[in-house]
Enzyme design. Structure first.
Site, PDB file in Angstrom:
ATOM      1  N   LYS A   1       0.835  -1.198   0.000  1.00 32.32           N
ATOM      2  CA  LYS A   1       0.000   0.000   0.000  1.00 32.32           C
ATOM      3  C   LYS A   1       0.876   1.258   0.000  1.00 32.32           C
ATOM      4  O   LYS A   1       0.534   2.277  -0.607  1.00 32.32           O
ATOM      5  CB  LYS A   1      -0.859  -0.043   1.264  1.00 32.32           C
ATOM      6  CG  LYS A   1      -2.162   0.632   1.122  1.00 32.32           C
ATOM      7  CD  LYS A   1      -3.017   0.342   2.334  1.00 32.32           C
ATOM      8  CE  LYS A   1      -4.289   1.135   2.223  1.00 32.32           C
ATOM      9  NZ  LYS A   1      -5.142   0.971   3.379  1.00 32.32           N
TER      10      LYS A   1
ATOM     11  N   ARG B   1     -10.693   3.599   2.093  1.00 40.25           N
ATOM     12  CA  ARG B   1      -9.362   3.014   2.283  1.00 40.25           C
ATOM     13  C   ARG B   1      -8.679   3.734   3.436  1.00 40.25           C
ATOM     14  O   ARG B   1      -8.879   4.947   3.608  1.00 40.25           O
ATOM     15  CB  ARG B   1      -8.495   3.238   1.041  1.00 40.25           C
ATOM     16  CG  ARG B   1      -9.038   2.609  -0.203  1.00 40.25           C
ATOM     17  CD  ARG B   1      -8.344   1.313  -0.470  1.00 40.25           C
ATOM     18  NE  ARG B   1      -8.825   0.698  -1.682  1.00 40.25           N
ATOM     19  CZ  ARG B   1      -8.372  -0.447  -2.146  1.00 40.25           C
ATOM     20  NH1 ARG B   1      -7.424  -1.101  -1.505  1.00 40.25           N
ATOM     21  NH2 ARG B   1      -8.853  -0.966  -3.251  1.00 40.25           N
ATOM     22  N   ILE B   2      -7.844   2.993   4.148  1.00 37.74           N
ATOM     23  CA  ILE B   2      -7.054   3.618   5.213  1.00 37.74           C
ATOM     24  C   ILE B   2      -5.822   4.258   4.576  1.00 37.74           C
ATOM     25  O   ILE B   2      -5.195   3.680   3.693  1.00 37.74           O
ATOM     26  CB  ILE B   2      -6.666   2.573   6.270  1.00 37.74           C
ATOM     27  CG1 ILE B   2      -7.942   2.094   6.972  1.00 37.74           C
ATOM     28  CG2 ILE B   2      -5.678   3.154   7.279  1.00 37.74           C
ATOM     29  CD1 ILE B   2      -7.735   0.906   7.850  1.00 37.74           C
TER      30      ILE B   2
ATOM     31  N   HIS C   1     -17.357  11.963   7.820  1.00 42.47           N
ATOM     32  CA  HIS C   1     -17.893  10.681   8.302  1.00 42.47           C
ATOM     33  C   HIS C   1     -19.325  10.891   8.805  1.00 42.47           C
ATOM     34  O   HIS C   1     -19.596  11.871   9.505  1.00 42.47           O
ATOM     35  CB  HIS C   1     -16.997  10.111   9.409  1.00 42.47           C
ATOM     36  CG  HIS C   1     -17.483   8.787   9.871  1.00 42.47           C
ATOM     37  ND1 HIS C   1     -17.304   7.628   9.135  1.00 42.47           N
ATOM     38  CD2 HIS C   1     -18.209   8.430  10.958  1.00 42.47           C
ATOM     39  CE1 HIS C   1     -17.869   6.620   9.763  1.00 42.47           C
ATOM     40  NE2 HIS C   1     -18.426   7.080  10.875  1.00 42.47           N
TER      41      HIS C   1
HETATM   42  C1  GAR Z   1     -20.774   9.631   2.961  1.00 39.14           C
HETATM   43  O1  GAR Z   1     -21.918   9.462   3.752  1.00 39.14           O
HETATM   44  C2  GAR Z   1     -19.533   9.726   3.828  1.00 39.14           C
HETATM   45  O2  GAR Z   1     -19.767  10.385   5.039  1.00 39.14           O
HETATM   46  C3  GAR Z   1     -19.230   8.268   4.051  1.00 39.14           C
HETATM   47  O3  GAR Z   1     -19.411   7.689   2.786  1.00 39.14           O
HETATM   48  C4  GAR Z   1     -20.499   8.365   2.139  1.00 39.14           C
HETATM   49  C5  GAR Z   1     -20.087   8.676   0.715  1.00 39.14           C
HETATM   50  O4  GAR Z   1     -21.194   9.146  -0.008  1.00 39.14           O
HETATM   51  N1  GAR Z   1     -17.890   8.063   4.544  1.00 39.14           N
HETATM   52  C6  GAR Z   1     -17.587   7.124   5.437  1.00 39.14           C
HETATM   53  O5  GAR Z   1     -18.396   6.322   5.876  1.00 39.14           O
HETATM   54  C7  GAR Z   1     -16.131   7.122   5.889  1.00 39.14           C
HETATM   55  N2  GAR Z   1     -15.939   6.130   6.877  1.00 39.14           N
HETATM   56  P1  GAR Z   1     -20.984   9.861  -1.412  1.00 39.14           P
HETATM   57  O6  GAR Z   1     -20.134   8.909  -2.266  1.00 39.14           O
HETATM   58  O7  GAR Z   1     -22.356  10.010  -1.963  1.00 39.14           O
HETATM   59  O8  GAR Z   1     -20.297  11.164  -1.145  1.00 39.14           O
END
Ligand code: GAR
Length: 190
Positions: A66, A92-93, A110
């Site tokens: 990675k 991804r981390i 998040h």
């Molecule tokens: C969003 O709700 C974001 O907060 C979340 O993925 C979604 C992406 O939606 N992120 C996480 O869960 C990070 N751990 P999008 O592709 O419609 O922007």
């Protein structure tokens, strides 16, 4: 000076669109120089193409580690002189390779009130836990999962009448305002 932004995404791309639209509306003095994806079939790719935003597909499996994948990503980001990275549903981390290249310049969104409910299913996990409220967090990225210091949070109450679908809609509506607004504040303070 207009900030050179890279957005990283893996999925639908509604937050990518919210950021792009805020730029178009002159609410955010930035330019999305490149969209970085780990999945070339993700719907967000179509959204970038519609806006003529360059796409970089990071094929992690082409690299032994990675860290090597991220080293090639740093080379790509340097071409665009990227100043700020916004993760928008990038699942991804991030390793110390990219973190060291962009100290305090990588931001994530998040869909929960971190540190509660990190991971891939923040909305579902909060709904299932029957907590009275959840929300949205914008934070700096470190090498953990949805850890790193919090920049902004907004509460979303969970009503008795809420379903998972209605809660998802409320969270996403908050995300689409809070992310561009927070990025604008960060950019204006630099
Ligand atoms: C969003 O709700 C974001 O907060 C979340 O993925 C979604 C992406 O939606 N992120 C996480 O869960 C990070 N751990 P999008 O592709 O419609 O922007």
């Amino acid at each position: 000076m207009t900030t050179k932004l890279a957005v990283f995404a893996s999925g639908t791309g509604t937050n990518f669109v919210a950021i792009a639209d805020a730029i178009t509306a002159n609410q955010l003095d930035a330019e999305i120089k490149v969209l970085v994806v780990d999945k070339i079939n993700a719907p967000v790719v179509t959204r970038a193409k519609e806006r003529n935003i360059p796409i970089f597909h990071l094929k992690y499996k082409d690299y032994d580690t990675k860290e090597l994948a991220e080293a090639s990503l740093v080379t790509e980001l340097n071409k665009y002189q990227i100043e700020l990275i916004a993760l928008a549903g990038f699942m991804r981390i991030i390793t110390p390779t990219l973190l060291a290249a962009y100290p305090n310049k990588i931001i994530n969104i998040h869909p929960s009130l971190l540190p509660a409910f990190p991971g891939r299913h923040g909305i579902d996990d909060a709904f299932t836990a029957k907590v009275p409220q959840t929300g949205v967090t914008i934070h700096y990225v470190d090498s953990g999962i949805d850890s790193g210091s919090v920049i902004a949070q907004q509460v979303v109450p969970i009503e008795q009448t809420d379903t998972l679908v209605s809660l998802e809609a409320k969270i996403h509506a908050v995300e689409h305002v809070l992310y561009p607004t927070t990025l604008a504040q960060l950019i204006n303070h630099n």
